[in-house]
Design a protein around this motif. Structure first.
Motif, PDB file in Angstrom:
ATOM      1  N   UNK A 131      37.449 -28.466 -31.315  1.00 57.04           N
ATOM      2  CA  UNK A 131      36.933 -27.254 -30.669  1.00 57.04           C
ATOM      3  C   UNK A 131      36.590 -26.186 -31.692  1.00 57.04           C
ATOM      4  N   UNK A 132      37.122 -26.299 -32.888  1.00 55.80           N
ATOM      5  CA  UNK A 132      36.910 -25.299 -33.938  1.00 55.80           C
ATOM      6  C   UNK A 132      35.799 -25.741 -34.885  1.00 55.80           C
ATOM      7  N   UNK A 133      35.107 -24.745 -35.449  1.00 56.15           N
ATOM      8  CA  UNK A 133      34.061 -25.017 -36.433  1.00 56.15           C
ATOM      9  C   UNK A 133      34.548 -24.624 -37.820  1.00 56.15           C
ATOM     10  N   UNK A 134      34.157 -25.411 -38.791  1.00 53.76           N
ATOM     11  CA  UNK A 134      34.410 -25.090 -40.193  1.00 53.76           C
ATOM     12  C   UNK A 134      33.090 -24.714 -40.845  1.00 53.76           C
ATOM     13  N   UNK A 135      33.128 -23.698 -41.682  1.00 52.95           N
ATOM     14  CA  UNK A 135      31.935 -23.157 -42.314  1.00 52.95           C
ATOM     15  C   UNK A 135      32.007 -23.350 -43.817  1.00 52.95           C
ATOM     16  N   UNK A 136      30.864 -23.683 -44.409  1.00 55.24           N
ATOM     17  CA  UNK A 136      30.835 -23.834 -45.865  1.00 55.24           C
ATOM     18  C   UNK A 136      29.446 -23.501 -46.389  1.00 55.24           C
ATOM     19  N   UNK A 137      29.409 -23.126 -47.655  1.00 58.06           N
ATOM     20  CA  UNK A 137      28.137 -22.910 -48.322  1.00 58.06           C
ATOM     21  C   UNK A 137      27.505 -24.253 -48.651  1.00 58.06           C
ATOM     22  N   UNK A 138      26.206 -24.329 -48.545  1.00 60.70           N
ATOM     23  CA  UNK A 138      25.473 -25.498 -49.016  1.00 60.70           C
ATOM     24  C   UNK A 138      25.165 -25.271 -50.496  1.00 60.70           C
ATOM     25  N   UNK A 139      24.598 -26.275 -51.148  1.00 59.11           N
ATOM     26  CA  UNK A 139      24.169 -26.085 -52.535  1.00 59.11           C
ATOM     27  C   UNK A 139      23.160 -24.943 -52.620  1.00 59.11           C
ATOM     28  N   UNK A 140      22.245 -24.884 -51.653  1.00 56.47           N
ATOM     29  CA  UNK A 140      21.253 -23.812 -51.621  1.00 56.47           C
ATOM     30  C   UNK A 140      21.930 -22.450 -51.432  1.00 56.47           C
ATOM     31  N   UNK A 141      22.979 -22.414 -50.630  1.00 52.38           N
ATOM     32  CA  UNK A 141      23.733 -21.182 -50.434  1.00 52.38           C
ATOM     33  C   UNK A 141      24.435 -20.735 -51.699  1.00 52.38           C
ATOM     34  N   UNK A 142      25.014 -21.696 -52.427  1.00 53.79           N
ATOM     35  CA  UNK A 142      25.663 -21.360 -53.699  1.00 53.79           C
ATOM     36  C   UNK A 142      24.646 -20.847 -54.717  1.00 53.79           C
ATOM     37  N   UNK A 143      23.447 -21.433 -54.714  1.00 51.96           N
ATOM     38  CA  UNK A 143      22.393 -20.973 -55.622  1.00 51.96           C
ATOM     39  C   UNK A 143      21.958 -19.550 -55.272  1.00 51.96           C
ATOM     40  N   UNK A 144      21.786 -19.274 -53.984  1.00 56.68           N
ATOM     41  CA  UNK A 144      21.396 -17.930 -53.559  1.00 56.68           C
ATOM     42  C   UNK A 144      22.465 -16.922 -53.953  1.00 56.68           C
ATOM     43  N   UNK A 145      23.714 -17.289 -53.752  1.00 59.36           N
ATOM     44  CA  UNK A 145      24.816 -16.402 -54.102  1.00 59.36           C
ATOM     45  C   UNK A 145      24.862 -16.169 -55.612  1.00 59.36           C
TER      46      UNK A 145
END
Length: 134
Positions: A86-100
């Motif tokens: 029922x719960x969602x887990x959230x994570x950065x993608x490689x593209x998200x890490x690059x943007x950050x």
């Protein structure tokens, strides 16, 4: 009231800071809120929605809405928690890490400018006072 209302002064300062960081982060395609959300997800293990929402002082509905454009852009991934479907887990993608990684030097430079422009004893007491409110 205009001169004494803490809420008004904090809101005005928050809006001014938000505009300043939005403008600075525009070249990397992020808003200040999106940057904060990506930073909150920048961790070795995927994060559950509840702790991220609490960290950002958001309710889960607002967090879900904030995540949608980041997911569409491929910066954030979400999936079911294997221990609680029922719960969602959230994570950065490689593209998200690059943007950050592109955004952090911009954030650091603007943040240093903001801190250097603060009058009085500097940012420490301001952070302490704002933390006392939350």
């Amino acid at each position: 009231m205009r001169d004494t209302c803490l809420c008004l002064h904090v809101q005005r300062a928050a809006r001014a800071l938000a505009r300043r960081f939005d403008e600075a982060l525009r070249p990397v395609g992020l808003t200040n809120g999106q940057f904060s959300l990506l930073m909150a997800l920048n961790r070795p293990e995927p994060a559950a929605m509840g702790p991220v929402a609490r960290l950002l002082a958001m309710d889960r509905t607002t967090l879900t809405a904030a995540l949608k454009p980041l997911e569409r852009a491929g910066l954030v991934a979400s999936g079911a928690d294997p221990s609680d479907r029922r719960s969602r887990l959230l994570s950065l993608t490689d593209k998200g890490r690059e943007a950050l990684a592109s955004a952090v030097p911009i954030w650091r430079a603007v943040h240093a400018q903001v801190e250097a422009g603060l009058p009085g004893p500097g940012p420490g007491p301001l952070r302490k006072a704002l933390t006392a409110i939350t």
